[in-house]
Design an enzyme around this catalytic site. Structure first.
Site, short mmCIF file in Angstrom:
data_model
loop_
_atom_site.label_atom_id
_atom_site.label_comp_id
_atom_site.label_asym_id
_atom_site.label_seq_id
_atom_site.Cartn_x
_atom_site.Cartn_y
_atom_site.Cartn_z
N ARG A 54 0.84 -1.20 0.00
CA ARG A 54 0.00 0.00 0.00
C ARG A 54 0.88 1.25 0.00
O ARG A 54 0.58 2.23 -0.68
CB ARG A 54 -0.94 0.02 1.22
CG ARG A 54 -1.67 1.37 1.37
CD ARG A 54 -2.74 1.37 2.44
NE ARG A 54 -2.37 0.69 3.65
CZ ARG A 54 -1.57 1.19 4.61
NH1 ARG A 54 -1.03 2.39 4.46
NH2 ARG A 54 -1.32 0.49 5.69
N TYR A 107 -16.95 15.71 -16.37
CA TYR A 107 -17.32 14.31 -16.21
C TYR A 107 -18.35 14.17 -15.09
O TYR A 107 -18.22 14.75 -14.02
CB TYR A 107 -16.06 13.50 -15.90
CG TYR A 107 -16.31 12.08 -15.46
CD1 TYR A 107 -17.12 11.23 -16.20
CD2 TYR A 107 -15.73 11.59 -14.29
CE1 TYR A 107 -17.36 9.93 -15.78
CE2 TYR A 107 -15.95 10.28 -13.87
CZ TYR A 107 -16.77 9.46 -14.63
OH TYR A 107 -16.99 8.18 -14.21
N ASP A 179 -7.80 18.42 -15.34
CA ASP A 179 -8.05 17.04 -15.77
C ASP A 179 -7.61 16.94 -17.23
O ASP A 179 -8.23 17.51 -18.12
CB ASP A 179 -9.54 16.72 -15.61
CG ASP A 179 -9.85 15.26 -15.92
OD1 ASP A 179 -9.11 14.64 -16.70
OD2 ASP A 179 -10.86 14.75 -15.39
N LYS A 204 -8.45 5.49 -19.41
CA LYS A 204 -8.77 5.95 -20.75
C LYS A 204 -7.56 5.82 -21.67
O LYS A 204 -7.04 4.74 -21.89
CB LYS A 204 -9.31 7.37 -20.68
CG LYS A 204 -10.39 7.61 -19.61
CD LYS A 204 -11.54 6.65 -19.65
CE LYS A 204 -12.76 7.09 -18.84
NZ LYS A 204 -12.60 7.09 -17.38
#
Length: 384
Positions: A54, A107, A179, A204
């Site tokens: 982690r 978005y 973004d 994406k």
């Protein structure tokens, strides 16, 4: 050799940054370190800085170094999804009572995060047309800590002048977040234009093959990078090693894929402008697009996303989506295959009734890298 000194050329960095040959075998592709914990050299003696995956994992480290190099940043951080990255960013930068300016086109998941999650934490937000720096300035308050931008925006393909809005944010003492998912670092470099943090949905174009979910934050501010890394570890929504490996594979071919995406999208946008059933085409590569000049200034090419509005309203738009054959009806974007969707009923259903609501007659295309003639023929038959 430091990755930072391999080359200033994007295509070379994409293949080599973070991709150091395995010291044990010489493998040219970084291994998938599918491991949760690491043997320590004595209590507190971390071998290579690794103790628990982690906190850090060598495969994720390779991806994070690659992402930082491609965006021209000092620190890259990889997450389990784009929204996980956004959540970490907002909880790092904001406290209850702070204010954020968000775009009037974004978005749907980002809007939902602000409107349904962050707002419950006591963070206020207001909407501005970020294509107009004066509108952003008017939306700023003394409590504004973040100005949030998507350019090109999702799904209306609006363009924001990053340098101009960065100046507005600096004057307000706020951080500018961009973004960059639609453009990718190959087509656009927000940090070089004054942004403080770049956000990506790695799902994406960066992954590029519709086979991985991931997100990223990149910053040129080393101190901010440390703050983000602390919260990344504390919150735990990190990218897994195999997901990191898949994205790292994807970034190697990003430049050639984006060239083809952009080339195909330009041909499709041109065809759609001449089709009788299309009332308007939203693509920043078109000279008549209101953001064309700004996009031409800050982007290398105009990307693979095209939206258009259909004569006949919402039901006609839905029918076009249903009739497509090569264009797959599906959410998401940025893969090698072409996708078609109805934003109002799919990706942007969460913004219905808000200032970000999208037109019902809108269709969004993620133009893939197939043969352009096949894609054009499919859209023509879908439009009827």
């Amino acid at each position: 050799m430091s990755d930072r000194h391999i080359s200033q050329h994007f295509e070379t960095l994409a293949i080599h940054a973070g991709n150091t040959a395995d010291p044990l075998t010489g493998a040219v592709v970084p291994p998938i370190y599918q491991v949760s914990t690491y043997k320590q050299d004595g209590v507190g003696g971390l071998r290579g800085g690794y103790e628990y995956s982690r906190s850090a994992n060598p495969t994720r480290t390779a991806l994070e170094e690659n992402l930082a190099a491609l965006e021209g940043g000092r620190r890259g951080l990889a997450f389990a999804s784009g929204l996980a990255a956004e959540d970490c960013l907002l909880r790092t930068l904001l406290t209850p009572g702070d204010h954020v300016v968000i775009p009037n086109d974004a978005y749907g998941g980002t809007f939902r995060l602000f409107a349904k999650v962050v707002a419950r934490w006591g963070v206020e937000w207001s909407v501005a047309d970020t294509s107009d720096p004066a509108a952003v300035r008017a939306a700023v308050t003394p409590k504004t800590k973040v100005v949030w931008v998507e350019t090109p925006s999702n799904p209306l393909l609006g363009i924001t002048d990053i340098a101009a809005v960065a100046q507005v944010a600096r004057e307000a003492g706020a951080r500018l977040v961009v973004d960059n998912t639609f453009a990718t670092p190959y087509l656009q470099q927000p940090l070089a234009l004054g942004a403080d943090i770049v956000v990506h949905s790695l799902t994406k174009y960066m992954g590029g093959h519709s086979d991985v979910v991931g997100g990223a934050l990149i910053t040129a501010d080393a101190g901010l990078g440390e703050e983000l890394a602390f919260h990344q570890n504390a919150m735990g929504a990190v990218a897994g090693p195999f997901d990191s490996w898949l994205v790292l594979r994807g970034t190697k071919t990003l430049s050639v894929r984006m060239d083809r995406h952009s080339e195909n999208a330009a041909k499709i946008a041109d065809m759609l402008t001449r089709h009788a059933r299309v009332s308007s085409v939203l693509y920043p590569g078109l000279p008549e697009h209101p953001g064309h000049e700004v996009a031409a200034k800050q982007m290398k090419a105009f990307g693979g996303m095209v939206s258009f509005r259909v004569e006949g309203g919402e039901e006609a738009a839905v029918e076009v989506c249903n009739r497509a054959k090569i264009f797959t009806l599906g959410e998401s974007l940025g893969g090698v295959e072409s996708l078609i969707e109805h934003p109002g009923r799919m990706t942007h259903a969460s913004v219905a009734g808000s200032a970000l609501e999208v037109p019902g007659d809108l269709v969004r295309l993620s133009v893939g890298i197939e043969n352009a003639e096949d894609l054009l023929e499919d859209l023509q038959q879908a439009l009827g």
